[in-house]
Scaffold this active site. Structure first.
Site, PDB file in Angstrom:
ATOM      1  CG  HIS A 141       5.676  -1.357  -2.985  1.00 40.51           C
ATOM      2  ND1 HIS A 141       4.389  -0.864  -3.030  1.00 40.51           N
ATOM      3  CD2 HIS A 141       6.351  -0.572  -2.125  1.00 40.51           C
ATOM      4  CE1 HIS A 141       4.290   0.180  -2.234  1.00 40.51           C
ATOM      5  NE2 HIS A 141       5.463   0.389  -1.677  1.00 40.51           N
ATOM      6  CD  GLU A 189       8.644  -2.080  -0.267  1.00 41.26           C
ATOM      7  OE1 GLU A 189       9.241  -1.039  -0.601  1.00 41.26           O
ATOM      8  OE2 GLU A 189       7.838  -2.132   0.670  1.00 41.26           O
TER       9      GLU A 189
END
Length: 343
Positions: free
Chosen positions: A307, A10
Site C-alpha cells: 500500500h 496494491e
C-alpha cells in the site's frame, strides 16, 4: 494529463485519494482507469465517490465518471477554495478517508476551512478518528499545519451515522520533518468503545490488552457510548514516545470474539515496539505525502507495505520527488527527497 492505472500495485482506493489530493494541490489533471480493480467490489463505492465529490467542490473541478461503480474517472481541478463544507457519505463508509483526501489541499486555500463529514468513524481498512487526532495531526503540526479534528458522534458498520468536523488553517509551505527515532516511551493506554452491546465486550478486550502489555487498570479505559450509536465496538491501543504517538486498532464484527478483536491491536502494537522504528505501518503510509509536499523528510518504519509503495509511486507521478525505502536492522528507512536541482 497524468494517466494512472488503478490496478497497479496494491490496486485500492488510496491511488484515487492521493491522486485527487495531488491534482488539487499541483493543478495537474489526471485520468484513472480500472479504479480499485484489486478489490472484491471494484470501481467507485460510496465513500470513494464522496471523496471525488469533495475534491471537486473544494477545487471547482471538472469531472467525468463520478458515479457509483465507475471504473474510470477524469479530474481537471481549478483553484482550491477555502470555506465551510458538509459531505454526507450516506453509509458507514469512512469519514477519515474522505477527510484525508481534502485536508492537505485545503492548507493551500486563501482562507480557513471547516469540513463536516457524516458516515463511518471506526471502520476496518481505514484509520479511526483517534489515529488522526493522536498520531497524524501532531506530526503535521510540527511541519507547520494547523488542523483540528473533532469527533462528534461515533459511527460503526453497518449503520454509520457518525460525524466528524475538521478545521484547517491555510499554510503556505509545510516544513520537512526528520523522524528517525521515537525516543523513550512516556505513556500508554487502551480504549474500548462499546455501543448497543454488553459492556463486558469492552472489559474482556481491555483485560487481554492489560495482560499482554503489562498495563494496570489506570491504563485501561472503557467507554460506554449511547446505544443509538451502535451496535458497534472498537478497541484502540495508544503508545506515546518522546517523538511520536502511535495508535493501533481492532474492530468488532458479528461472530468475532472480543479477545480476537483485542489481539488484532495487540499484535500491531507488539510488532511496532519490537521493531524499534519511529512509526508503524499505517503512519508510514500517511507521512509520505505531507513530506513530499514539504520537499523532503525521512523516517524509520516497522513495516513498508505494498500500500505504501504504491502510494509512493503515485506521489512521484505528480511531484518532482523520489521516495527511497531501505531495510536496516529489522526496520525500514524511508527518505523523501526532491529531484529538482538548485539553480
Amino acid at each position: 494529463m497524468i494517466e494512472l492505472d488503478g490496478a497497479h500495485g496494491e490496486g485500492g482506493g488510496q491511488i484515487l485519494r492521493s491522486a485527487l489530493a495531488l491534482s488539487m494541490i499541483t493543478g495537474q489533471p489526471f485520468r484513472i482507469d480500472r479504479i480499485r480493480a484489486n478489490r472484491a467490489k471494484p470501481g467507485l463505492m460510496r465513500q470513494h465517490l464522496v471523496a471525488v465529490q469533495a475534491a471537486a467542490r473544494v477545487s471547482g473541478a471538472s469531472v467525468t465518471g463520478a458515479e457509483l461503480g465507475s471504473s474510470a474517472l477524469n479530474f481537471v481541478p481549478g483553484p482550491i477554495r477555502g470555506g465551510d463544507y458538509h459531505f454526507a457519505i450516506g453509509t458507514a463508509g469512512s469519514c477519515t478517508l474522505v477527510l484525508q483526501t481534502v485536508i492537505l489541499a485545503l492548507l493551500h486555500a486563501q482562507q480557513p476551512s471547516t469540513v463536516r463529514i457524516t458516515g463511518g468513524t471506526h471502520n476496518v481498512m481505514a484509520p479511526p478518528v483517534q489515529f488522526l487526532q493522536r498520531a497524524y495531526l501532531p506530526l503535521l503540526a510540527r511541519m507547520g499545519a494547523q488542523i483540528d479534528i473533532a469527533l462528534l458522534r461515533y459511527g460503526f458498520y453497518p449503520a454509520g451515522g457518525g460525524e466528524v468536523v475538521a478545521t484547517i488553517e491555510p499554510c503556505a509551505q509545510l516544513q520537512p520533518l526528520v523522524l528517525m527515532e521515537r525516543g523513550s516511551q512516556v505513556a500508554g493506554h487502551a480504549d474500548a468503545f462499546v455501543a448497543g452491546l454488553p459492556a463486558n465486550v469492552g472489559t474482556r478486550e481491555l483485560d487481554c490488552i492489560g495482560n499482554a502489555l503489562n498495563w494496570d487498570e489506570t491504563q485501561l479505559r472503557l467507554h460506554r457510548l449511547p446505544p443509538e450509536q451502535g451496535p458497534g465496538n472498537a478497541v484502540l491501543v495508544t503508545i506515546a514516545h518522546e517523538q511520536v504517538t502511535e495508535v493501533f486498532a481492532g474492530f468488532g464484527a458479528k461472530a468475532v470474539r472480543a479477545e480476537s478483536v483485542a489481539q488484532e491491536a495487540i499484535d500491531q502494537a507488539q510488532a511496532y515496539l519490537a521493531s524499534g522504528a519511529a512509526v508503524g505501518e499505517h503512519l508510514a503510509d500517511q507521512l509520505m505525502l505531507p513530506m513530499a509536499l514539504a520537499g523532503g523528510g525521512s523516517f524509520t518504519a516497522s513495516t513498508i507495505s505494498l500500500h505504501a509503495k504504491t502510494n509512493a509511486e503515485v506521489i512521484g507521478r505528480f511531484l518532482p520527488i523520489v521516495i527511497d525505502f531501505q531495510a536496516e536492522d529489522g526496520r525500514y528507512r524511508c527518505v523523501v527527497k526532491s529531484t529538482c536541482q538548485a539553480r
